[in-house]
Design a protein around this motif. Structure first.
Motif, short mmCIF file in Angstrom:
data_model
loop_
_atom_site.label_atom_id
_atom_site.label_comp_id
_atom_site.label_asym_id
_atom_site.label_seq_id
_atom_site.Cartn_x
_atom_site.Cartn_y
_atom_site.Cartn_z
N SER A 122 103.15 43.99 -57.71
CA SER A 122 104.24 43.00 -57.75
C SER A 122 103.86 41.83 -58.66
O SER A 122 102.71 41.36 -58.65
N LYS A 123 104.83 41.40 -59.43
CA LYS A 123 104.60 40.27 -60.34
C LYS A 123 104.91 38.97 -59.60
O LYS A 123 105.97 38.36 -59.75
N VAL A 124 103.95 38.56 -58.76
CA VAL A 124 104.10 37.34 -57.97
C VAL A 124 102.79 36.58 -57.94
O VAL A 124 101.70 37.16 -58.11
N THR A 125 102.91 35.28 -57.74
CA THR A 125 101.76 34.41 -57.54
C THR A 125 101.95 33.67 -56.23
O THR A 125 103.01 33.09 -55.98
N LEU A 126 100.92 33.70 -55.38
CA LEU A 126 100.96 33.00 -54.10
C LEU A 126 100.04 31.80 -54.17
O LEU A 126 98.87 31.92 -54.55
N THR A 127 100.54 30.63 -53.78
CA THR A 127 99.77 29.39 -53.88
C THR A 127 99.89 28.59 -52.60
O THR A 127 101.01 28.24 -52.17
N ALA A 128 98.76 28.27 -51.98
CA ALA A 128 98.76 27.35 -50.84
C ALA A 128 98.69 25.93 -51.38
O ALA A 128 97.79 25.59 -52.15
N LEU A 129 99.65 25.10 -51.01
CA LEU A 129 99.69 23.71 -51.47
C LEU A 129 98.86 22.82 -50.56
O LEU A 129 98.62 23.15 -49.40
N ALA A 130 98.42 21.70 -51.10
CA ALA A 130 97.68 20.74 -50.29
C ALA A 130 98.56 20.25 -49.14
O ALA A 130 99.77 20.05 -49.33
N PRO A 131 98.01 20.07 -47.95
CA PRO A 131 98.83 19.61 -46.82
C PRO A 131 99.54 18.30 -47.16
O PRO A 131 98.95 17.39 -47.75
N CYS A 132 100.81 18.23 -46.80
CA CYS A 132 101.62 17.04 -47.01
C CYS A 132 102.00 16.44 -45.66
O CYS A 132 101.72 17.01 -44.61
N SER A 133 102.65 15.30 -45.70
CA SER A 133 103.16 14.72 -44.45
C SER A 133 104.48 15.38 -44.09
O SER A 133 105.21 15.88 -44.95
N LEU A 134 104.81 15.36 -42.81
CA LEU A 134 106.05 15.91 -42.30
C LEU A 134 106.69 14.87 -41.41
O LEU A 134 106.08 14.39 -40.44
N SER A 135 107.90 14.48 -41.75
CA SER A 135 108.57 13.41 -41.01
C SER A 135 110.06 13.66 -40.92
O SER A 135 110.59 14.56 -41.58
N ALA A 136 110.75 12.86 -40.11
CA ALA A 136 112.20 12.96 -39.99
C ALA A 136 112.86 12.25 -41.16
O ALA A 136 112.48 11.13 -41.53
N GLY A 137 113.84 12.91 -41.76
CA GLY A 137 114.60 12.32 -42.84
C GLY A 137 116.05 12.13 -42.42
O GLY A 137 116.42 12.35 -41.26
N PRO A 138 116.90 11.72 -43.34
CA PRO A 138 118.30 11.47 -43.02
C PRO A 138 119.05 12.75 -42.67
O PRO A 138 118.60 13.86 -42.98
N ALA A 139 120.20 12.58 -42.03
CA ALA A 139 121.03 13.74 -41.68
C ALA A 139 121.37 14.53 -42.94
O ALA A 139 121.70 13.96 -43.98
N LEU A 140 121.29 15.85 -42.84
CA LEU A 140 121.57 16.72 -43.98
C LEU A 140 122.07 18.04 -43.43
O LEU A 140 121.59 18.53 -42.40
N LEU A 141 123.06 18.62 -44.11
CA LEU A 141 123.67 19.85 -43.64
C LEU A 141 122.62 20.92 -43.33
O LEU A 141 121.65 21.10 -44.09
N LEU A 142 122.82 21.63 -42.23
CA LEU A 142 121.90 22.66 -41.80
C LEU A 142 121.70 23.71 -42.90
O LEU A 142 122.68 24.17 -43.50
N HIS A 143 120.46 24.02 -43.17
CA HIS A 143 120.03 25.02 -44.14
C HIS A 143 120.11 24.55 -45.61
O HIS A 143 119.84 25.35 -46.51
N GLU A 144 120.46 23.31 -45.86
CA GLU A 144 120.40 22.81 -47.23
C GLU A 144 118.96 22.38 -47.56
O GLU A 144 118.26 21.79 -46.73
N ALA A 145 118.52 22.69 -48.77
CA ALA A 145 117.20 22.28 -49.25
C ALA A 145 117.41 21.37 -50.45
O ALA A 145 117.98 21.78 -51.47
N LEU A 146 116.96 20.15 -50.34
CA LEU A 146 117.23 19.14 -51.37
C LEU A 146 115.94 18.45 -51.79
O LEU A 146 115.26 17.81 -50.98
N GLN A 147 115.59 18.60 -53.06
CA GLN A 147 114.44 17.87 -53.60
C GLN A 147 114.94 16.57 -54.19
O GLN A 147 115.60 16.55 -55.23
N THR A 148 114.63 15.45 -53.54
CA THR A 148 115.12 14.15 -54.00
C THR A 148 114.34 13.64 -55.20
O THR A 148 114.89 12.91 -56.02
#
Length: 309
Positions: A122-148
């Motif tokens: 398979s022509k894929v690359t798998l990359t583990a990213l450095a751990p980030c913070s996880l917090s509550a953000g503003p209301a956003l439609l369920l299942h939407e993914a938004l990079q601000t």
């Protein structure tokens, strides 16, 4: 790092009679339970990139990855051949050939190393990213993914969002809402232990029956069509008596010789706690009309909500 995400990413717009007493014995021993209750969860994330990214993920994971649109996320899981959950995660499609996984428990480096054994041609690359913070953000439609921006990614959860960030501090403000929605978080000790149906993953579409083959699919289908699954997910209230150690995620409460309650996530306030738990159906039947108060382990258990699928 989130900065590795593409600059031109643009998401699609959206879209209880008499209490019964039984002996409860806690299996897991913890030297410092208070630390487990207060430490925020970090964002363990990984990327799947390449021309075969979607096909590879669709063949390995139990959700319908091929139906996932750019700018959207879905619940998904990676199962072993026996149908046990090796990883549970949010799966977001960031571009035509790029997927991001936010693990709901577990370690991204370990997950990447395990998945790499199945790449083959398979022509894929798998990359583990450095751990980030996880917090509550503003209301956003369920299942939407938004990079601000290049440092923040939001996963819409309806009344709130999950913010994956390389710059802001993490918090647990999102945990109680997600616990009450029945969204499991898997502690390390329970990875590779529970079947997908036991965690009621069908209702989250993290496990699909008719999408084609994937690891564990035969077991999942057999349990679904023949009714062999005898465990389900519940939201429960936990009360610990004075001077008793509070329960934490990963605890296994034993009732009698064989019956168990597996605690997936536990949220404490000053007086009590709520938890997501997997239990045998016969144990749940004994709890539905009351509370089990267990003097030996000083724990009271009461069912608040049940998810049967």
């Amino acid at each position: 790092m989130l900065a590795a995400l593409p600059h031109n990413y643009a998401p699609c717009p959206a879209a209880i009679a008499t209490p019964r007493c039984r002996s409860l014995v806690r299996k897991t021993a913890r030297p410092n339970p208070s630390a487990s209750m207060t430490k925020p969860y970090s964002a363990e994330t990984m990327l799947i990139d390449g021309p075969d990214a979607i096909a590879f993920a669709h063949a390995q994971f139990s959700s319908n990855v091929s139906a996932l649109a750019i700018g959207r996320w879905q619940f998904s899981a990676w199962l072993d051949p026996q149908g046990r959950v090796k990883a549970l995660f949010h799966l977001a499609r960031l571009a035509d050939e790029r997927l991001l996984l936010l693990l709901r428990g577990g370690d991204a480096d370990i997950c990447v190393d395990a998945l790499k054994r199945f790449i083959f041609r398979s022509k894929v690359t798998l990359t583990a990213l450095a751990p980030c913070s996880l917090s509550a953000g503003p209301a956003l439609l369920l299942h939407e993914a938004l990079q601000t921006d290049q440092k923040n990614l939001l996963l819409g959860c309806g009344t709130h969002s999950l913010r994956i960030s390389t710059e802001s501090a993490g918090d647990g403000a999102w945990r109680l809402a997600q616990l009450r929605n029945g969204w499991p978080w898997l502690p390390p000790s329970l990875l590779n232990e529970l079947l997908g149906p036991a965690m009621s993953l069908h209702r989250l579409h993290a496990v699909e029956i008719d999408k084609g083959c994937y690891p564990g699919q035969e077991i999942i289908a057999r349990l679904h069509y023949r009714g062999g699954n005898k465990k389900h997910l519940h939201r429960i209230a936990l009360s610990s008596f004075e001077n008793s150690a509070p329960c934490v995620a990963g605890d296994i409460l034993r009732i009698g010789a064989n019956e168990k309650i597996w605690l997936l996530d536990v949220f404490h306030d000053d007086a009590s706690a709520e938890a997501l738990a997997v239990m045998n159906d016969d144990v749940a039947a004994g709890l539905l009309d009351g509370t089990i108060e267990c003097a030996d382990d000083q724990i009271s258990v009461r069912i608040l909500e049940t998810w049967s699928t």
